[in-house]
Design a protein around this motif. Structure first.
Motif, short mmCIF file in Angstrom:
data_model
loop_
_atom_site.label_atom_id
_atom_site.label_comp_id
_atom_site.label_asym_id
_atom_site.label_seq_id
_atom_site.Cartn_x
_atom_site.Cartn_y
_atom_site.Cartn_z
N GLU A 1 0.86 -1.19 0.00
CA GLU A 1 0.00 0.00 0.00
C GLU A 1 0.89 1.23 0.00
O GLU A 1 1.70 1.41 0.92
N GLU B 1 -3.65 11.85 -6.61
CA GLU B 1 -4.41 11.13 -7.65
C GLU B 1 -3.69 11.06 -8.99
O GLU B 1 -3.85 10.10 -9.72
N THR C 1 -0.20 7.81 -11.27
CA THR C 1 -0.88 6.59 -11.70
C THR C 1 0.09 5.49 -12.07
O THR C 1 -0.29 4.36 -12.23
N GLU D 1 -4.83 1.14 -10.39
CA GLU D 1 -6.25 1.25 -10.75
C GLU D 1 -6.91 2.26 -9.80
O GLU D 1 -6.58 3.42 -9.84
N ASN D 2 -7.77 1.79 -8.92
CA ASN D 2 -8.46 2.75 -8.06
C ASN D 2 -7.60 3.21 -6.88
O ASN D 2 -7.65 4.35 -6.47
N GLU D 3 -6.85 2.26 -6.36
CA GLU D 3 -6.05 2.58 -5.18
C GLU D 3 -4.57 2.51 -5.52
O GLU D 3 -4.19 1.89 -6.49
N HIS D 4 -3.78 3.10 -4.68
CA HIS D 4 -2.32 3.02 -4.85
C HIS D 4 -1.81 1.74 -4.18
O HIS D 4 -1.13 1.77 -3.16
N THR D 5 -2.22 0.61 -4.78
CA THR D 5 -1.91 -0.69 -4.19
C THR D 5 -1.35 -1.62 -5.26
O THR D 5 -1.79 -1.58 -6.40
#
Lengths: 315, 153
Positions: free
Chosen positions: A48, A54, A57, A73-77
């Motif tokens: 994580e 934002e 990417t 994608e949606n999260e920084h994971t």
């Protein structure tokens, strides 16, 4: 006896983990649990990433042999399934310091979650030799104050909350018995953000001609040019090629605010930002400024060297 | 000084020197702590007879470099001894030529050495002042020529 031995080993391993954590505060374990849904010899890492915004990417990572570009994608994971074992990871996100982890061990069918703390990359530079010239219309008592946004300032002549002196129209500054041609300061500070689409590519051998031309256009006298060129020329000439850009006037407040009393009719400030480069890239002409030397005129020039760029593709 | 339409206060040159001077062989000099660099240079350059403008050019060039070290060893070279680094010919012959180079090296501690006497510039008539310097690394004995400014008055 057996119990005693086990305790001893436990202590050793605890100490070494503690040391590891001290060295690696940017990546730490949040949880580690058994996950039997994983294939029998595999394990899963979840990273994580913290501290991103934002627009970040893209992640470039490597776990030893190959380097992979990954789009969040949606999260920084980032989730990775790998054979169990020990891995050393490298993470790179543009504009942030690179993270290199220690060797992270993972057991079969385990799921480890790590927090990776990303820090903004800020290069500390040295704002070098800003000198300030003052040309009043007639002999004038002047006071100059600087608010430097940096550390370890060096001033000459001595600066006590301000410089106070008498200036004459030829630019001589009288401090009691001593006469100077300029005020001088220097400090360490954060490097400015530069748009590398604009600027100049200057070959080392062409430095003096380039600087004479640009400083002439800005309106420097030959004496002011000589001070600038004898300071920066030998440094730029050492490189085959340099990227050069200029920061003007209000934008120089980022380095230091300059207050002068009485208020001059015209203040012109210019900072040259430059760095050695390996190969040129396409550049647009930057917006250049020209000084107005009417009335009580003040000129300040300085500059900062940034780290070399070895690969133009990074820009 | 006029060069066609351009006017300058000084001539400037810089080079990597091939003729090195071994700073560890000098017999006189000074030890200067970083917070005393400016007052030391002002004192010695005043003794040498440099004007405050010449001193400012010298100090703003060298002091920020010397300031980076807790302790420096400093030795000055004067006049003919500077020929070992560069010979200077001027026509017509000036009444007085004065040359002063600062050699300096970071040192960890002071050692025994005699204090150096400063030679003073004679500024009568057509006078030429040249100042410069060389940074040394005493232990590694690497020599790099950093800069010289020359001033015609």
């Amino acid at each position: 006896m057996k119990i005693l031995i086990i305790l001893f080993f436990a202590t050793v391993s605890f100490t070494s983990t503690a040391l590891e954590y001290k060295r690696l505060p940017s990546c730490y374990l949040l949880s580690d649990s058994l996950d039997t849904s994983l294939p029998s010899d595999s394990a899963m890492y979840t990273f994580e990433f913290n501290g991103l915004s934002e627009e970040n990417t893209q992640l470039i990572y490597s776990s030893g042999t190959n380097t992979i570009t990954y789009n969040f994608e949606n999260e920084h994971t980032l989730k990775l399934i790998l054979p169990s074992g020990k891995y050393k990871f490298e993470f790179y996100i543009s504009g942030y310091d690179e993270i290199v982890t220690g060797k992270l061990e993972i057991q079969k069918q385990h799921h480890s979650t790590y927090r990776v703390q990303m820090e903004h990359q800020v290069f500390k530079g040295q704002m070098k030799k800003p000198v300030i010239y003052l040309y009043p219309k007639e002999n004038l008592e002047v006071s100059v104050q600087l608010n430097i946004h940096g550390q370890d300032p060096f001033y000459y002549p001595e600066y006590k909350n301000s410089w106070s002196f008498t200036a004459d129209p030829t630019g001589q500054l009288k401090f009691g018995e001593s006469t100077y041609n300029y005020l001088f300061w220097e400090a360490n500070m954060d490097a400015p953000k530069i748009d590398h689409n604009y600027g100049f590519m200057v070959e080392g051998d062409n430095t003096v001609t380039f600087l004479e031309e640009q400083l002439n256009l800005m309106g420097f006298t030959s004496k002011e040019q000589a001070d600038f060129i004898t300071f920066w020329g030998p440094q730029l000439t050492q490189n085959k090629l340099n990227y050069v850009n200029f920061i003007f006037n209000e934008a120089c407040d980022e380095f230091a605010e300059l207050s002068i009393s009485p208020q001059p009719d015209n203040i012109f400030r210019v900072s040259m930002i430059w760095q050695p480069v390996n190969e040129p890239w396409e550049l647009e002409s930057p917006l250049m400024e020209k000084m107005n030397r009417n009335g009580f005129t003040v000129l300040e020039w300085g500059g900062m060297e940034l780290p070399a760029i070895y690969d133009a593709a990074e820009i | 000084m006029g060069f066609g339409n351009a006017t300058y206060n000084y001539l400037f040159w810089e080079a990597k020197s091939t003729n090195s001077i071994d700073i560890s062989q000098v017999k006189t000099g000074f030890f200067v702590k970083n917070d005393e660099v400016i007052s030391f240079l002002e004192e010695k350059l005043t003794e040498a007879g440099l004007t405050s403008q010449e001193q400012a050019d010298f100090i703003t060039f060298w002091a920020p470099r010397l300031n980076q070290n807790k302790l420096n060893f400093i030795h000055f070279m004067f006049n003919q001894t500077c020929n070992r680094l560069a010979e200077l010919n001027i026509s017509p012959t000036p009444d007085n030529i004065y040359r002063i180079y600062i050699l300096w090296s970071k040192v960890d501690e002071e050692f025994e050495i005699d204090e150096q006497k400063i030679i003073r510039a004679n500024r009568e008539g057509f006078t030429v002042i040249e100042w410069g310097g060389q940074h040394h690394t005493m232990i590694q004995k690497k020599y790099k020529f950093i800069g010289i400014n020359m001033c015609l008055i």
